[in-house]
Each structure stands twice: as structure tokens, then as C-alpha cells.
Design a protein around this motif. Structure first.
Motif, short mmCIF file in Angstrom:
data_model
loop_
_atom_site.label_atom_id
_atom_site.label_comp_id
_atom_site.label_asym_id
_atom_site.label_seq_id
_atom_site.Cartn_x
_atom_site.Cartn_y
_atom_site.Cartn_z
N TRP A 147 0.83 -1.22 0.07
CA TRP A 147 -0.05 -0.09 -0.10
C TRP A 147 0.99 1.29 -0.10
N PHE A 148 2.08 1.17 0.62
CA PHE A 148 2.99 2.35 0.48
C PHE A 148 3.23 2.67 -0.89
N TRP A 149 3.64 1.50 -1.54
CA TRP A 149 3.85 1.77 -3.12
C TRP A 149 2.90 2.38 -3.87
N ILE A 150 1.59 1.84 -3.58
CA ILE A 150 0.49 2.21 -4.47
C ILE A 150 0.19 3.59 -3.99
N CYS A 151 0.24 4.12 -2.92
CA CYS A 151 -0.01 5.50 -2.48
C CYS A 151 1.20 6.43 -3.03
N LEU A 152 2.45 6.04 -3.03
CA LEU A 152 3.37 6.71 -3.44
C LEU A 152 3.38 6.90 -4.87
N THR A 153 3.00 5.90 -5.78
CA THR A 153 2.83 5.95 -7.11
C THR A 153 1.61 6.86 -7.47
N GLY A 154 0.50 6.77 -6.89
CA GLY A 154 -0.61 7.31 -7.12
C GLY A 154 -0.25 9.02 -6.66
N PHE A 155 0.33 9.35 -5.67
CA PHE A 155 0.81 10.61 -5.60
C PHE A 155 1.66 11.12 -6.26
N SER A 156 2.60 10.36 -7.02
CA SER A 156 3.48 10.71 -7.90
C SER A 156 2.89 11.09 -9.20
N LEU A 157 1.77 10.28 -9.54
CA LEU A 157 1.02 10.49 -11.04
C LEU A 157 0.18 11.69 -10.58
N PRO A 204 -10.72 -2.76 -5.50
CA PRO A 204 -11.77 -1.78 -4.92
C PRO A 204 -10.99 -0.65 -4.08
N LEU A 205 -10.26 -1.20 -3.07
CA LEU A 205 -9.68 -0.11 -2.26
C LEU A 205 -8.78 0.84 -2.79
N SER A 206 -7.99 0.26 -3.95
CA SER A 206 -6.97 1.06 -4.88
C SER A 206 -7.71 1.81 -5.59
N GLY A 207 -8.69 1.39 -6.23
CA GLY A 207 -9.59 2.47 -7.11
C GLY A 207 -10.25 3.51 -6.22
N TRP A 208 -10.66 3.17 -4.97
CA TRP A 208 -11.05 4.28 -4.15
C TRP A 208 -10.23 5.33 -3.75
N LEU A 209 -8.89 4.77 -3.16
CA LEU A 209 -7.75 5.63 -2.98
C LEU A 209 -7.31 6.48 -4.15
N LEU A 210 -7.45 6.09 -5.24
CA LEU A 210 -6.96 6.96 -6.54
C LEU A 210 -8.12 7.88 -6.91
N GLY A 211 -9.38 7.33 -6.71
CA GLY A 211 -10.66 8.15 -6.88
C GLY A 211 -10.44 9.49 -5.88
N ILE A 212 -10.26 9.14 -4.75
CA ILE A 212 -10.02 10.42 -3.63
C ILE A 212 -8.72 11.36 -4.14
N ALA A 213 -7.85 10.85 -4.63
CA ALA A 213 -6.62 11.51 -5.04
C ALA A 213 -7.25 12.36 -6.12
N LYS A 257 7.14 -2.05 -15.33
CA LYS A 257 8.93 -1.87 -15.23
C LYS A 257 9.11 -1.23 -13.89
N PHE A 258 8.19 -0.53 -13.25
CA PHE A 258 8.43 0.01 -11.77
C PHE A 258 8.06 -1.21 -10.91
N SER A 259 7.04 -2.13 -11.09
CA SER A 259 6.95 -3.03 -9.96
C SER A 259 8.02 -4.22 -10.39
N ARG A 260 8.42 -4.40 -11.48
CA ARG A 260 9.57 -5.13 -11.62
C ARG A 260 10.92 -4.98 -10.93
N GLN A 261 11.19 -3.63 -11.15
CA GLN A 261 12.40 -3.06 -10.52
C GLN A 261 12.37 -3.14 -9.03
N HIS A 262 11.26 -3.30 -8.54
CA HIS A 262 11.10 -3.37 -6.89
C HIS A 262 10.59 -4.73 -6.72
N GLU A 263 10.81 -5.65 -7.62
CA GLU A 263 10.52 -6.89 -7.48
C GLU A 263 9.26 -7.16 -6.70
#
Length: 170
Positions: free
Chosen positions: A10-20, A58-67, A158-164
Motif C-alpha cells: 500500500w505504501f508503493w500504491i499510494c506513493l505511485t498514485g501521489f507521483s501521478l 476496490p480499495l486502490s480504486g477508491w484511494l486513487l479516486g479520492i486523489a 517496469k516499476f513493479s519489476r524493478q522493486h521485485e
């Protein structure tokens, strides 16, 4: 999408969402005059729905929608609900759609963007807004997202593979 422990995922999902979100406010805002401009948060929500853990969609969609809602001057929570519902549906039907080809990325992103922005326009229409000004934005954003989907999905992979952290579960 993320194989690591849940808090790290969730840290990576939120960080990527914030960067986007920052990228969308900065660079992408200049593309809006060319017919809507892409919606990078929606592209990331589609990607997570198609390639991430089903239970996280659903939760990741909701978080990105809030953003996304934090940028809009409209009804707060509208895109959160729309992204959540679309993420849930996509995660449940992804075994039945082709997700390995660039053509399917174009179609999935275009149709999902039409559905998301169409639902938002329908909500605004119920509240008395006209649809004519929104039609070009909906079409433009859908075309931008469809055109950028293969490159965006490649970058997310690529991002997800880079961080394995890449994982696909059905």
C-alpha cells in the motif's frame, strides 16, 4: 501487483498514485487544451485492477479516486466511488478479457475512461449541468488514455519489476 507485505504494498500504491497526481497537476495540465488530456490516476487504477491482487482493486480504486477528487471542484467523493466500482468490476472480469496485448490495453483504457467520465457526466446532468461541454472532454480524455495505455502499463510493469513487486493473480 505487489508481492510484499500488505503495508509495503500500500505504501508503493499510494506513493505511485501521489507521483501521478503531481505529474497530472504539473505536466499533464498543459495537455488539457488539446482535448481533455490524459487521466493518469485512472490509468493506474485500470492497471491495478487488471494486474494486481483481486482483493486490493476496490480499495486502490477508491484511494486513487479520492486523489482525483482532491483536484476537482465538483462533488467530493464522486470519482472515488466511480473508480472503486470500475476497479471492482475490472478485477472480477479480467480473466475474461485479453490483458496481454497492447490493443487490449488501448480498448480497456478507452472503454473504462468513457465509463468513468460518462458516469460523472450523468451525475452532473442529474444536478442540472449541461452535457454538451462535457462531451468533448469525455471523448478527448478517453482518446488520450487509450493512446497512452500501452506506454503507461509498460512503465507500471517496469516499476513493479524493478522493486521485485510484480504479481498477477486471477
Amino acid at each position: 501487483l505487489f508481492r510484499s507485505a500488505t503495508p509495503v504494498r500500500w505504501f508503493w500504491i499510494c506513493l505511485t498514485g501521489f507521483s501521478l497526481l503531481v505529474l497530472e497537476v504539473g505536466a499533464v495540465a498543459h495537455l488539457r487544451e488539446f482535448g481533455g488530456g490524459p487521466d493518469l490516476l485512472l490509468l493506474f487504477a485500470v492497471f491495478l485492477s487488471l494486474y494486481g491482487p483481486v482483493e486490493d482493486a476496490p480499495l486502490s480504486g477508491w484511494l486513487l479516486g479520492i486523489a482525483k477528487d482532491s483536484l476537482s471542484a465538483g462533488t467530493f467523493g464522486l470519482f472515488a466511488v466511480i473508480f472503486m466500482v470500475l476497479s471492482f468490476v475490472l478485477s472480477r472480469i479480467r480473466a475474461d478479457i485479453f490483458t496481454e496485448y497492447n490493443k487490449s490495453h488501448v480498448v480497456n483504457a478507452g472503454i473504462t475512461t468513457l465509463a468513468a467520465y460518462g458516469a460523472a457526466a450523468f451525475w452532473h446532468r442529474l444536478n442540472g449541468a449541461g452535457l454538451a461541454p462535457l462531451a468533448w472532454k469525455i471523448l478527448g480524455t478517453s482518446l488520450w488514455n487509450a493512446a497512452l495505455a500501452p506506454a503507461a502499463f509498460w512503465g507500471f510493469f517496469k516499476f513493479s519489476r524493478q522493486h521485485e513487486t510484480h504479481r498477477r493473480s486471477r
